[in-house]
Design a protein around this motif. Sequence first.
Motif, PDB file in Angstrom:
ATOM      1  N   ILE A 101       0.846  -1.188   0.000  1.00  0.00           N
ATOM      2  CA  ILE A 101       0.000   0.000   0.000  1.00  0.00           C
ATOM      3  C   ILE A 101       0.888   1.247   0.000  1.00  0.00           C
ATOM      4  CG2 ILE A 101      -1.590   1.380   1.393  1.00  0.00           C
ATOM      5  CD1 ILE A 101      -3.079  -1.103   2.115  1.00  0.00           C
ATOM      6  N   GLY A 102       0.598   2.165  -0.939  1.00  0.00           N
ATOM      7  CA  GLY A 102       1.390   3.382  -1.072  1.00  0.00           C
ATOM      8  C   GLY A 102       2.492   3.278  -2.116  1.00  0.00           C
ATOM      9  N   ALA A 138      -5.171   0.591  -7.569  1.00  0.00           N
ATOM     10  CA  ALA A 138      -4.571   1.927  -7.486  1.00  0.00           C
ATOM     11  C   ALA A 138      -5.317   2.891  -8.392  1.00  0.00           C
ATOM     12  CB  ALA A 138      -3.101   1.879  -7.896  1.00  0.00           C
ATOM     13  N   SER A 139      -5.548   4.105  -7.901  1.00  0.00           N
ATOM     14  CA  SER A 139      -6.224   5.137  -8.689  1.00  0.00           C
ATOM     15  C   SER A 139      -5.178   6.017  -9.357  1.00  0.00           C
ATOM     16  CB  SER A 139      -7.116   6.001  -7.786  1.00  0.00           C
ATOM     17  OG  SER A 139      -8.099   5.205  -7.147  1.00  0.00           O
ATOM     18  N   ASP A 149      -3.845   1.750  -3.114  1.00  0.00           N
ATOM     19  CA  ASP A 149      -4.609   2.154  -1.935  1.00  0.00           C
ATOM     20  C   ASP A 149      -5.525   1.039  -1.425  1.00  0.00           C
ATOM     21  OD1 ASP A 149      -6.628   2.162  -3.859  1.00  0.00           O
ATOM     22  OD2 ASP A 149      -6.703   4.350  -3.992  1.00  0.00           O
ATOM     23  N   GLU A 150      -5.484  -0.116  -2.104  1.00  0.00           N
ATOM     24  CA  GLU A 150      -6.317  -1.238  -1.665  1.00  0.00           C
ATOM     25  C   GLU A 150      -5.688  -2.556  -2.089  1.00  0.00           C
ATOM     26  OE1 GLU A 150     -10.602  -2.804  -3.045  1.00  0.00           O
ATOM     27  OE2 GLU A 150     -10.693  -0.858  -2.026  1.00  0.00           O
ATOM     28  N   ILE A 196      -5.534   2.690   7.994  1.00  0.00           N
ATOM     29  CA  ILE A 196      -5.885   1.574   7.111  1.00  0.00           C
ATOM     30  C   ILE A 196      -6.992   0.753   7.752  1.00  0.00           C
ATOM     31  CG2 ILE A 196      -5.066  -0.586   6.078  1.00  0.00           C
ATOM     32  CD1 ILE A 196      -2.330   0.702   5.812  1.00  0.00           C
ATOM     33  N   ASP A 217      -7.785  -1.272   2.865  1.00  0.00           N
ATOM     34  CA  ASP A 217      -7.690  -0.060   2.055  1.00  0.00           C
ATOM     35  C   ASP A 217      -7.320   1.128   2.897  1.00  0.00           C
ATOM     36  OD1 ASP A 217     -10.409   1.567   2.596  1.00  0.00           O
ATOM     37  OD2 ASP A 217     -10.856  -0.570   2.535  1.00  0.00           O
ATOM     38  N   LYS A 218      -6.658   2.068   2.271  1.00  0.00           N
ATOM     39  CA  LYS A 218      -6.217   3.279   2.933  1.00  0.00           C
ATOM     40  C   LYS A 218      -7.283   4.328   2.807  1.00  0.00           C
ATOM     41  CE  LYS A 218      -2.138   6.242   3.257  1.00  0.00           C
ATOM     42  NZ  LYS A 218      -0.807   6.545   2.665  1.00  0.00           N
ATOM     43  N   ARG A 219      -7.703   4.900   3.942  1.00  0.00           N
ATOM     44  CA  ARG A 219      -8.786   5.881   3.917  1.00  0.00           C
ATOM     45  C   ARG A 219      -8.330   7.192   4.552  1.00  0.00           C
ATOM     46  NH1 ARG A 219     -13.974   2.091   5.658  1.00  0.00           N
ATOM     47  NH2 ARG A 219     -13.661   0.506   4.024  1.00  0.00           N
TER      48      ARG A 219
END
Length: 219
Positions: A101-102, A138-139, A149-150, A196, A217-219
Amino acid sequence: MKDPYKPTKLAINQGKKRTLTVGDTLQLTTTLSPSTAKADLTFKSSKKSVASVDPKTGVVTAKKKGTAKITVTAKNNKKAKATITITVKKAAPSKDLLTYIGMPIAKAAKQLNFKIADFSNDPKPFFIASSGPASLWASGKKADTALIDEVEIENSDSKYCIAGVTIGMKWSDAQTLLKSSGWTYEGDWSFTRNGIVLEVSPEELDSESKVYHLIADKR
């Protein structure tokens, strides 16, 4: 006169040696001689803590690193027997998808040998990198800069984990592991830590049920 149904020889079809990984199972099968022979068989392990075997079915289960000998004997002729040596090795450590993540999805996909699906032309551009039941999301418009991010694992895959939790782990064990690692249980199978959210879904609504789906997921 010789009894045509009494075995004089017995062989294990899987050979003399096999190597298994902890958690693996192996079905042993046999061949009796002469071809007309019939017999009930008994399977026995020399070290059950390493590799156990069902005495009737011949299913071997690898327990821990080491070596064990599995012997099968015909009940109607104790001299008709065969042995296979089972070597058990430790399972390779699962790769923790949480650590990705990241990270740019192109970099992560290369490291993990995941295939990237490009949805950069969508109204909300994104990428998915996956291999079997494991996937990264990833977006962004470019895979080189789109940050993951997920992460998700579903069905069954022992190659990967999320925060140390693997598919098939008991829900109660997963809960203990996560709490000891600083995760906070928020209810409804969700845990949080450092921004997360991790959802650990069991098959049934009880502590002995096994985990079948993981998503963070990262929020």
